[in-house]
Write a protein that holds these residues in place. Structure first.
Motif, mmCIF file in Angstrom:
data_model
loop_
_atom_site.group_PDB
_atom_site.id
_atom_site.type_symbol
_atom_site.label_atom_id
_atom_site.label_comp_id
_atom_site.label_asym_id
_atom_site.label_seq_id
_atom_site.Cartn_x
_atom_site.Cartn_y
_atom_site.Cartn_z
ATOM 1 N N ARG A 176 2.609 31.039 33.777
ATOM 2 C CA ARG A 176 3.658 30.692 34.743
ATOM 3 C C ARG A 176 3.158 29.653 35.744
ATOM 4 N N ALA A 177 1.910 29.830 36.228
ATOM 5 C CA ALA A 177 1.334 28.875 37.176
ATOM 6 C C ALA A 177 1.109 27.518 36.519
ATOM 7 N N CYS A 178 0.610 27.527 35.286
ATOM 8 C CA CYS A 178 0.379 26.260 34.580
ATOM 9 C C CYS A 178 1.682 25.497 34.374
ATOM 10 N N ALA A 179 2.735 26.223 34.003
ATOM 11 C CA ALA A 179 4.030 25.575 33.810
ATOM 12 C C ALA A 179 4.531 24.966 35.114
ATOM 13 N N ALA A 180 4.356 25.692 36.214
ATOM 14 C CA ALA A 180 4.820 25.204 37.515
ATOM 15 C C ALA A 180 4.021 23.989 37.979
ATOM 16 N N LEU A 181 2.727 23.951 37.652
ATOM 17 C CA LEU A 181 1.853 22.861 38.095
ATOM 18 C C LEU A 181 1.851 21.678 37.136
ATOM 19 N N GLY A 182 2.534 21.822 36.012
ATOM 20 C CA GLY A 182 2.571 20.730 35.052
ATOM 21 C C GLY A 182 1.316 20.605 34.211
ATOM 22 N N ILE A 183 0.509 21.656 34.137
ATOM 23 C CA ILE A 183 -0.691 21.647 33.302
ATOM 24 C C ILE A 183 -0.274 21.816 31.852
ATOM 25 N N THR A 184 -0.771 20.959 30.983
ATOM 26 C CA THR A 184 -0.350 20.975 29.587
ATOM 27 C C THR A 184 -1.204 21.930 28.760
ATOM 28 N N PRO A 185 -0.688 22.390 27.630
ATOM 29 C CA PRO A 185 -1.490 23.247 26.749
ATOM 30 C C PRO A 185 -2.781 22.584 26.293
ATOM 31 N N ASN A 186 -2.737 21.288 25.995
ATOM 32 C CA ASN A 186 -3.945 20.601 25.541
ATOM 33 C C ASN A 186 -5.005 20.530 26.623
ATOM 34 N N GLN A 187 -4.598 20.458 27.887
ATOM 35 C CA GLN A 187 -5.571 20.483 28.978
ATOM 36 C C GLN A 187 -6.262 21.839 29.056
ATOM 37 N N VAL A 188 -5.493 22.904 28.832
ATOM 38 C CA VAL A 188 -6.090 24.237 28.814
ATOM 39 C C VAL A 188 -7.050 24.358 27.636
ATOM 40 N N THR A 189 -6.650 23.843 26.476
ATOM 41 C CA THR A 189 -7.516 23.901 25.295
ATOM 42 C C THR A 189 -8.794 23.125 25.518
ATOM 43 N N LEU A 190 -8.720 22.002 26.220
ATOM 44 C CA LEU A 190 -9.921 21.207 26.507
ATOM 45 C C LEU A 190 -10.902 21.998 27.365
ATOM 46 N N VAL A 191 -10.397 22.722 28.356
ATOM 47 C CA VAL A 191 -11.276 23.578 29.163
ATOM 48 C C VAL A 191 -11.898 24.660 28.288
ATOM 49 N N SER A 192 -11.112 25.205 27.368
ATOM 50 C CA SER A 192 -11.641 26.208 26.431
ATOM 51 C C SER A 192 -12.796 25.637 25.621
ATOM 52 N N LEU A 193 -12.645 24.402 25.165
ATOM 53 C CA LEU A 193 -13.702 23.770 24.370
ATOM 54 C C LEU A 193 -14.986 23.626 25.183
ATOM 55 N N MET A 194 -14.853 23.246 26.442
ATOM 56 C CA MET A 194 -16.047 23.120 27.295
ATOM 57 C C MET A 194 -16.729 24.475 27.473
ATOM 58 N N LEU A 195 -15.928 25.524 27.593
ATOM 59 C CA LEU A 195 -16.495 26.862 27.728
ATOM 60 C C LEU A 195 -17.159 27.335 26.438
#
Length: 359
Positions: free
Chosen positions: A161-180
């Motif tokens: 819900r927060a990501c949708a409100a802030l305009g964070i895209t799924p691919n940006q979340v996936t990129l953070v996952s890759l770094m982790l």
């Protein structure tokens, strides 16, 4: 986002490119009319677009909210009746067939491995939270591991819900996952198991978030799908090898590190190959054939259940025992899948196989 924006995306996915607010302009071609004060499951919009002559009604009270008018139908009276919220028996709807949402889609969603009806929800200030939770639940896979199914949903809902409100895209979340993924890999290899597990668990959590964010906002793309699933497919066995290396770094080496490494790495690859073979032979995923297979998916030796074993071993001061447990559970999982495949082959001799979720 406004319901009209989400509806526009669902219509685009259904192949409807000419989308605009109704202005009463006469039309000779087919026409879709949908109230924008409702949230429609994307599959429902697709079903409506493929079904001319249909009047879509809310399941709770039977009130019409959308219609697919065949070519040559007088649109203005139907549009006015929809806006006014008139009952299906109104004269304006006489030429249309009233249907509930379930009639326009398949109750079994193969992609999400679950059974259920598409949602059609009235959107307002008083219903917003309930609508968002229903949409989030609709984006969740039905057959998955126990952590994803029972631990992550509530926190993931708030993050999505927060990501949708802030305009964070799924691919940006996936990129953070890759770094982790790489951070956990390095920490495991250094023997920093607790901090490595923290990075790994956050990664698995974000792996839940990105897919749900893509589905509820209808922003999934072919690239994003490949990006996410490629990471999921490749990284787990390398984590286990890094863990074995880390045990040597903290002076807790395994008696047979090469053997254990072959088991956890090769066993993971073998499980994936077994799943692909089952899909090729029987046209369904191995974990959706019987109810037992879906239940076993909760704990099978995949990334999250293995992380549970490693976490427990680390918390008792025996990360080496945790890895041995992973190796043993991997062997059992491979044997179990061989047995299921043989059972399916024998069962198909008697009758065609169907998933229990379809029955």
């Amino acid at each position: 986002m406004p319901g009209s924006v989400l509806l526009g995306r669902a219509l685009a996915r259904a192949g409807v490119d000419d989308v605009a607010a109704w202005d009463g302009t006469p039309t000779n071609g087919g026409l879709l009319l949908l109230r924008t004060d409702h949230v429609y499951d994307a599959a429902l919009v697709g079903g409506l677009a493929r079904s001319p002559g249909v009047l879509l009604c809310r399941p709770e009270d039977g009130r019409p909210v959308a219609a697919h008018l065949p070519a040559g139908t007088a649109a203005a009276p139907i549009a006015e009746a929809l806006k006014a919220g008139r009952a299906p028996g109104d004269a304006a709807f006489a030429e249309l067939r009233s249907v509930a949402p379930a009639a326009l889609t398949d109750s079994y969603d193969r992609a999400l491995r679950k059974r259920g009806n598409p949602y059609l929800l009235r959107l307002g200030l008083e219903t917003r939270s309930a609508v968002e939770w229903e949409m989030f639940g609709g984006s969740y896979k039905g057959v998955t591991d126990a952590v994803t199914k029972h631990v992550w949903p509530r926190p993931a809902f708030h993050v999505v819900r927060a990501c949708a409100a802030l305009g964070i895209t799924p691919n940006q979340v996936t990129l953070v996952s890759l770094m982790l993924v790489f951070l956990a890999l390095w920490l495991f290899a250094e023997g920093a198991f607790l901090t490595g597990l923290l990075a790994a668990w956050v990664m698995t959590f974000l792996d839940t978030v990105d897919g749900k964010l893509a589905r509820v906002t209808l922003t999934s793309t072919p690239f994003g799908n490949v990006f996410d699933h490629a990471i999921d497919l490749i990284h787990p066995p390398f984590w286990w090898l890094a863990w074995i290396l880390g045990l040597q770094a903290v002076s807790m080496p395994l008696a047979e590190p090469v053997t254990v490494g072959v088991i956890v790495f090769g066993g993971y690859v073998l499980q994936r190959l077994q799943e692909g073979l089952f899909l090729a032979l029987f046209g369904m995923e191995i974990h959706v054939w019987r109810r037992f297979d879906s239940l076993f998916r909760l704990v099978i030796a995949r990334r999250n259940p293995n992380l549970v074993l490693l976490t427990l071993g680390t918390l008792i001061g025996r990360p080496d025992v945790g890895m041995l447990a992973v190796a043993a559970w991997t062997i059992f999982g491979c044997i179990e899948q061989v047995v299921v495949t043989v059972q399916a082959g024998l069962a198909r001799r008697r009758a065609p196989l169907r998933s229990w979720l379809e029955q």
